[in-house]
Scaffold this motif. Structure first.
Motif, PDB file in Angstrom:
ATOM      1  N   THR A 346       0.791  -1.221  -0.024  1.00 44.70           N
ATOM      2  CA  THR A 346       0.122  -0.029   0.028  1.00 44.70           C
ATOM      3  C   THR A 346       0.652   1.475  -0.132  1.00 44.70           C
ATOM      4  OG1 THR A 346      -0.058  -0.168   2.402  1.00 44.70           O
ATOM      5  CG2 THR A 346      -1.817  -1.236   1.391  1.00 44.70           C
ATOM      6  N   PRO A 347       0.522   2.235  -0.441  1.00 40.21           N
ATOM      7  CA  PRO A 347       1.133   3.553  -0.815  1.00 40.21           C
ATOM      8  C   PRO A 347       1.578   4.031   0.765  1.00 40.21           C
ATOM      9  CG  PRO A 347      -0.649   3.778  -2.189  1.00 40.21           C
ATOM     10  CD  PRO A 347      -0.781   2.484  -1.612  1.00 40.21           C
ATOM     11  N   ALA A 348       0.897   3.945   1.669  1.00 38.31           N
ATOM     12  CA  ALA A 348       1.075   4.436   3.154  1.00 38.31           C
ATOM     13  C   ALA A 348       2.219   3.413   3.784  1.00 38.31           C
ATOM     14  CB  ALA A 348      -0.193   4.120   4.089  1.00 38.31           C
ATOM     15  N   THR A 349       2.101   2.225   3.423  1.00 37.70           N
ATOM     16  CA  THR A 349       3.261   1.575   4.032  1.00 37.70           C
ATOM     17  C   THR A 349       4.560   1.750   3.272  1.00 37.70           C
ATOM     18  OG1 THR A 349       1.725  -0.448   4.619  1.00 37.70           O
ATOM     19  CG2 THR A 349       4.096  -0.914   4.308  1.00 37.70           C
ATOM     20  N   LEU A 350       4.566   1.862   1.942  1.00 35.69           N
ATOM     21  CA  LEU A 350       5.713   2.033   1.399  1.00 35.69           C
ATOM     22  C   LEU A 350       6.389   3.609   1.488  1.00 35.69           C
ATOM     23  CD1 LEU A 350       4.685   0.763  -2.176  1.00 35.69           C
ATOM     24  CD2 LEU A 350       6.126  -0.320  -0.730  1.00 35.69           C
ATOM     25  N   LYS A 351       5.562   4.354   2.035  1.00 38.98           N
ATOM     26  CA  LYS A 351       6.011   5.802   2.308  1.00 38.98           C
ATOM     27  C   LYS A 351       6.759   5.583   3.616  1.00 38.98           C
ATOM     28  CE  LYS A 351       4.303  10.648   2.798  1.00 38.98           C
ATOM     29  NZ  LYS A 351       3.122  11.438   2.618  1.00 38.98           N
ATOM     30  N   ARG A 352       6.175   4.929   4.763  1.00 42.50           N
ATOM     31  CA  ARG A 352       6.742   4.754   5.915  1.00 42.50           C
ATOM     32  C   ARG A 352       8.201   3.823   5.896  1.00 42.50           C
ATOM     33  NH1 ARG A 352       1.755   3.298   7.677  1.00 42.50           N
ATOM     34  NH2 ARG A 352       2.490   1.463   8.290  1.00 42.50           N
ATOM     35  N   MET A 353       8.245   2.858   4.912  1.00 45.95           N
ATOM     36  CA  MET A 353       9.461   2.124   4.981  1.00 45.95           C
ATOM     37  C   MET A 353      10.802   2.562   4.525  1.00 45.95           C
ATOM     38  SD  MET A 353       8.483  -1.086   6.081  1.00 45.95           S
ATOM     39  CE  MET A 353       9.451  -2.357   5.286  1.00 45.95           C
ATOM     40  N   PRO A 354      11.947   2.138   5.327  1.00 43.52           N
ATOM     41  CA  PRO A 354      13.071   2.742   4.758  1.00 43.52           C
ATOM     42  C   PRO A 354      13.362   2.119   3.335  1.00 43.52           C
ATOM     43  CG  PRO A 354      13.172   1.942   6.992  1.00 43.52           C
ATOM     44  CD  PRO A 354      11.840   1.524   6.469  1.00 43.52           C
ATOM     45  N   TRP A 355      13.798   3.035   2.641  1.00 44.78           N
ATOM     46  CA  TRP A 355      14.066   2.607   1.133  1.00 44.78           C
ATOM     47  C   TRP A 355      15.110   1.452   1.114  1.00 44.78           C
ATOM     48  CZ3 TRP A 355      19.042   2.107  -0.670  1.00 44.78           C
ATOM     49  CH2 TRP A 355      20.094   2.449   0.139  1.00 44.78           C
ATOM     50  N   GLY A 356      15.815   1.118   1.814  1.00 46.91           N
ATOM     51  CA  GLY A 356      16.714  -0.076   1.813  1.00 46.91           C
ATOM     52  C   GLY A 356      15.644  -1.432   1.761  1.00 46.91           C
ATOM     53  N   GLU A 357      14.860  -1.263   2.791  1.00 49.37           N
ATOM     54  CA  GLU A 357      13.957  -2.365   3.017  1.00 49.37           C
ATOM     55  C   GLU A 357      12.970  -2.590   1.938  1.00 49.37           C
ATOM     56  OE1 GLU A 357      12.434  -3.720   6.866  1.00 49.37           O
ATOM     57  OE2 GLU A 357      13.975  -2.295   7.734  1.00 49.37           O
ATOM     58  N   ILE A 358      12.880  -1.694   1.321  1.00 52.36           N
ATOM     59  CA  ILE A 358      11.574  -1.572   0.107  1.00 52.36           C
ATOM     60  C   ILE A 358      12.492  -2.429  -1.155  1.00 52.36           C
ATOM     61  CG2 ILE A 358      10.318  -0.397  -1.958  1.00 52.36           C
ATOM     62  CD1 ILE A 358       9.763   1.531   0.416  1.00 52.36           C
ATOM     63  N   ILE A 359      13.920  -1.839  -1.313  1.00 53.72           N
ATOM     64  CA  ILE A 359      14.562  -2.745  -2.406  1.00 53.72           C
ATOM     65  C   ILE A 359      14.629  -3.969  -2.176  1.00 53.72           C
ATOM     66  CG2 ILE A 359      17.021  -2.637  -3.142  1.00 53.72           C
ATOM     67  CD1 ILE A 359      17.277   0.419  -2.851  1.00 53.72           C
ATOM     68  N   VAL A 360      15.206  -4.503  -0.769  1.00 49.83           N
ATOM     69  CA  VAL A 360      15.198  -5.876  -0.510  1.00 49.83           C
ATOM     70  C   VAL A 360      13.957  -6.732  -0.871  1.00 49.83           C
ATOM     71  CG1 VAL A 360      15.521  -7.541   1.348  1.00 49.83           C
ATOM     72  CG2 VAL A 360      17.067  -5.285   1.335  1.00 49.83           C
ATOM     73  N   MET A 361      12.888  -6.094  -0.463  1.00 45.99           N
ATOM     74  CA  MET A 361      11.701  -6.851  -0.839  1.00 45.99           C
ATOM     75  C   MET A 361      11.558  -6.975  -2.333  1.00 45.99           C
ATOM     76  SD  MET A 361       7.728  -5.923   0.223  1.00 45.99           S
ATOM     77  CE  MET A 361       7.803  -4.211  -0.745  1.00 45.99           C
ATOM     78  N   VAL A 362      11.708  -5.741  -2.929  1.00 45.65           N
ATOM     79  CA  VAL A 362      11.326  -5.985  -4.503  1.00 45.65           C
ATOM     80  C   VAL A 362      12.394  -6.782  -5.109  1.00 45.65           C
ATOM     81  CG1 VAL A 362      11.516  -4.637  -6.626  1.00 45.65           C
ATOM     82  CG2 VAL A 362      10.481  -3.511  -4.708  1.00 45.65           C
ATOM     83  N   VAL A 363      13.707  -6.844  -4.914  1.00 44.11           N
ATOM     84  CA  VAL A 363      14.661  -7.934  -5.314  1.00 44.11           C
ATOM     85  C   VAL A 363      14.222  -9.099  -5.044  1.00 44.11           C
ATOM     86  CG1 VAL A 363      17.097  -8.623  -5.041  1.00 44.11           C
ATOM     87  CG2 VAL A 363      16.772  -6.288  -5.232  1.00 44.11           C
ATOM     88  N   THR A 364      13.927  -9.643  -3.809  1.00 44.15           N
ATOM     89  CA  THR A 364      13.731 -10.818  -3.424  1.00 44.15           C
ATOM     90  C   THR A 364      12.453 -11.356  -4.382  1.00 44.15           C
ATOM     91  OG1 THR A 364      14.180 -10.460  -1.251  1.00 44.15           O
ATOM     92  CG2 THR A 364      12.673 -12.522  -1.639  1.00 44.15           C
ATOM     93  N   VAL A 365      11.191 -10.575  -4.672  1.00 43.17           N
ATOM     94  CA  VAL A 365      10.095 -10.993  -5.379  1.00 43.17           C
ATOM     95  C   VAL A 365      10.599 -10.937  -6.874  1.00 43.17           C
ATOM     96  CG1 VAL A 365       7.832 -10.222  -6.402  1.00 43.17           C
ATOM     97  CG2 VAL A 365       8.539  -9.865  -3.934  1.00 43.17           C
ATOM     98  N   ALA A 366      11.442  -9.944  -7.401  1.00 44.75           N
ATOM     99  CA  ALA A 366      11.906  -9.944  -8.877  1.00 44.75           C
ATOM    100  C   ALA A 366      12.723 -11.388  -8.903  1.00 44.75           C
ATOM    101  CB  ALA A 366      12.703  -8.727  -9.086  1.00 44.75           C
ATOM    102  N   VAL A 367      13.737 -11.820  -8.271  1.00 40.20           N
ATOM    103  CA  VAL A 367      14.438 -12.917  -8.445  1.00 40.20           C
ATOM    104  C   VAL A 367      13.560 -14.395  -8.390  1.00 40.20           C
ATOM    105  CG1 VAL A 367      16.589 -14.332  -7.795  1.00 40.20           C
ATOM    106  CG2 VAL A 367      16.680 -11.851  -7.689  1.00 40.20           C
ATOM    107  N   VAL A 368      12.770 -14.310  -7.561  1.00 37.28           N
ATOM    108  CA  VAL A 368      12.053 -15.439  -7.292  1.00 37.28           C
ATOM    109  C   VAL A 368      11.057 -15.733  -8.611  1.00 37.28           C
ATOM    110  CG1 VAL A 368      10.026 -16.737  -6.046  1.00 37.28           C
ATOM    111  CG2 VAL A 368      11.967 -15.735  -4.786  1.00 37.28           C
ATOM    112  N   VAL A 369      10.457 -14.615  -8.953  1.00 35.80           N
ATOM    113  CA  VAL A 369       9.563 -14.765 -10.025  1.00 35.80           C
ATOM    114  C   VAL A 369      10.414 -15.021 -11.475  1.00 35.80           C
ATOM    115  CG1 VAL A 369       7.937 -13.392 -11.581  1.00 35.80           C
ATOM    116  CG2 VAL A 369       7.732 -13.431  -9.129  1.00 35.80           C
TER     117      VAL A 369
END
Length: 491
Positions: A346-369
């Motif tokens: 959700t936009p609210a969560t992404l806005k609060r999360m540190p950018w580093g953790e967002i990158i980690v989440m996205v990298v994990t999803v991208a590599v798995v898929v």
């Protein structure tokens, strides 16, 4: 000794009629969902469908006894199939089975060496990415079943979804997926609707598997050939199983024995190999059906999933073969949507999360898929997180409790650097049941580094509040206070 005697003479929870009913029905639903999956994975591995079905039977039954996580389902999986497929193609079934047995031995060794303890270094952002990628993979695996099929598949699929969404509003005594599968099967048979069925995936076995030793030369050359595949098999299987166990821990608010689970996976794979199966590991989609959808919580559901699988194949094979794939696809699509952590995007969560953790989440999803391999995604995501947090000092946290003389308040002094590696165990260092009504957590000598710690503190607060107790967090430094204020309540 007294605790052992108590365990032996204490009635297991699954003997309760209400719990037993839930566990039995959950096992039946999972067994029905396992059949087409096991057949499909057998095809990926290039072996007869019975090899995957035998693996699912033995894995589920054995792990229900020796595993460290109640209600988790282990069976033949796509990740394992991809690892062993090249070997099966080039050298045949006997070499595949020998690899399964050797891989099981590797898992026992790795489990005994404490590989499960490495799970504490998997940050929450990787776990969220793992869950979301899993949901995407479950959904994508169903798409081929909805392409180039007869038109009745689509209303059957939609009807299955509607039935599973609405039926729980009437009653939860019987799992909605089971009702949906039975209803759609009866409808297609009674109306003579021609749609793809379970039987179209492959022939079901007509007898139980028999034990045997793989016919391969017992030489160093054979060991050199099998070892790389067996090690990859062991690592992928352990990674998926331990991640799934951690996910079930979070869902059920209980703690599993990861070392026992790692060793248990090895034992189950050795047994599976000697019974001619292709091996396996924790099966995340079916575990979600068992735990989240059907509400199972004990080992009985896991044992019965394997048992029912063989009964359905051997005794009710002709009937099971007529189950429309549309019914099972609807179940898995609903599981995929229920598994995805929608709050994390959700936009609210992404806005609060540190950018580093967002990158980690996205990298994990991208590599798995991209790879179709959950283990690779977790490894890459964890490495990414380690790089991002490389400059942060990791110290184990020390928690000291001091109870006021009048017994009305306890102060927990937390000392150390709090981030994903150190805060994973923080939740387990508080005495929720016996502490007094007021609990003070003093973080004067601690520092909050990430969202995982805030999530841990939220979990601690929630556990106390559920028991009617109040929690006050004091001593936060400026950075920690800002981090806590921004992220608390969002987990």
């Amino acid at each position: 000794m007294s605790s052992l005697v108590t365990q032996l003479f204490t009635r297991p929870s699954w003997l309760s009629p209400k719990v037993a009913r839930t566990e039995i029905l959950a096992g039946l639903v999972v067994a029905l969902a396992l059949i087409p999956e096991a057949i499909s994975f057998s095809i990926i591995a290039g072996v007869d469908p019975s090899v995957g079905l035998f693996a699912s039977f033995t894995m589920a039954v054995v792990i229900s006894v020796v595993g460290g996580r109640s209600a988790m389902i282990s069976a033949a999986t796509g990740a394992i199939a991809l690892v062993v497929a090249p070997l099966a193609r080039e050298h045949g079934l006997s070499y595949l089975i020998a690899t399964v047995i050797l891989g099981g031995l590797f898992q026992i060794v790795l489990g005994s060496l404490g590989v499960a303890r490495l799970m504490r270094f998997v940050p929450r952002s990787v776990m969220v990415g793992f869950v979301n990628a899993l949901a995407i993979l479950i959904f994508l695996a169903q798409v081929p079943e909805l392409i180039d099929v007869p038109w009745p598949v689509y209303p059957l699929f939609a009807g299955g979804l509607v039935l599973m969404v609405l039926f729980p509003k009437l009653t939860r005594v019987v799992p909605a997926p089971l009702v949906s599968i039975v209803a759609l099967t009866v409808l297609t048979i009674a109306a003579g609707i021609a749609v793809p069925t379970v039987g179209d995936k492959g022939a079901l076995p007509s007898s139980l598997p028999s034990p045997g030793v793989p016919e391969v030369p017992f030489t160093l050359g054979t060991l050199a050939l099998l070892a790389p595949y067996a090690l990859a098999f062991a690592l992928v299987g352990l990674m998926e199983s331990l991640m799934t166990a951690k996910l079930v821990d979070d869902i059920t608010d209980t703690r599993s024995n990861k070392t026992r689970e790692a060793i248990g996976q090895g034992v189950a794979n050795i047994v599976t190999g000697f019974f001619g199966g292709m091996g396996g590991c924790a099966m995340i989609g079916q575990t979600m059906i068992n735990v989240k959808t059907a509400g199972a919580r004990t080992r009985l559901s896991t044992f019965l999933a394997g048992t029912f699988l063989m009964i359905l194949c051997i005794v009710f094979g002709p009937l099971v073969s007529q189950i429309p794939m549309a019914a099972l696809v609807a179940v898995m699509v609903l599981v995929a949507f229920g598994t995805f952590d929608w709050h994390s995007v959700t936009p609210a969560t992404l806005k609060r999360m540190p950018w580093g953790e967002i990158i980690v989440m996205v990298v994990t999803v991208a590599v798995v898929v991209a790879t179709g391999n959950l283990a690779i995604g977790v490894v890459v995501g964890s490495i990414t997180a380690m790089v991002i947090f490389a400059r942060r000092v990791a110290h184990l946290v020390d928690v000291t409790a001091v109870v006021d003389p009048d017994g009305t308040q306890v102060v927990y002094a937390v000392t150390g650097e709090l981030f994903f590696a150190s805060s994973n165990d923080l939740v387990y260092q508080f005495d929720y049941a016996n502490d007094p009504e007021k609990v003070v957590i003093d973080l004067t000598d601690a520092h909050i580094w990430d969202a995982s710690t805030v999530a841990a503190l939220d979990a601690i607060t929630t556990k106390y509040e559920s028991r009617g107790k109040t929690v006050e967090i004091v001593g936060l430094n400026k950075h920690s206070a800002r981090m806590h204020a921004k992220l608390t309540g969002g987990h």
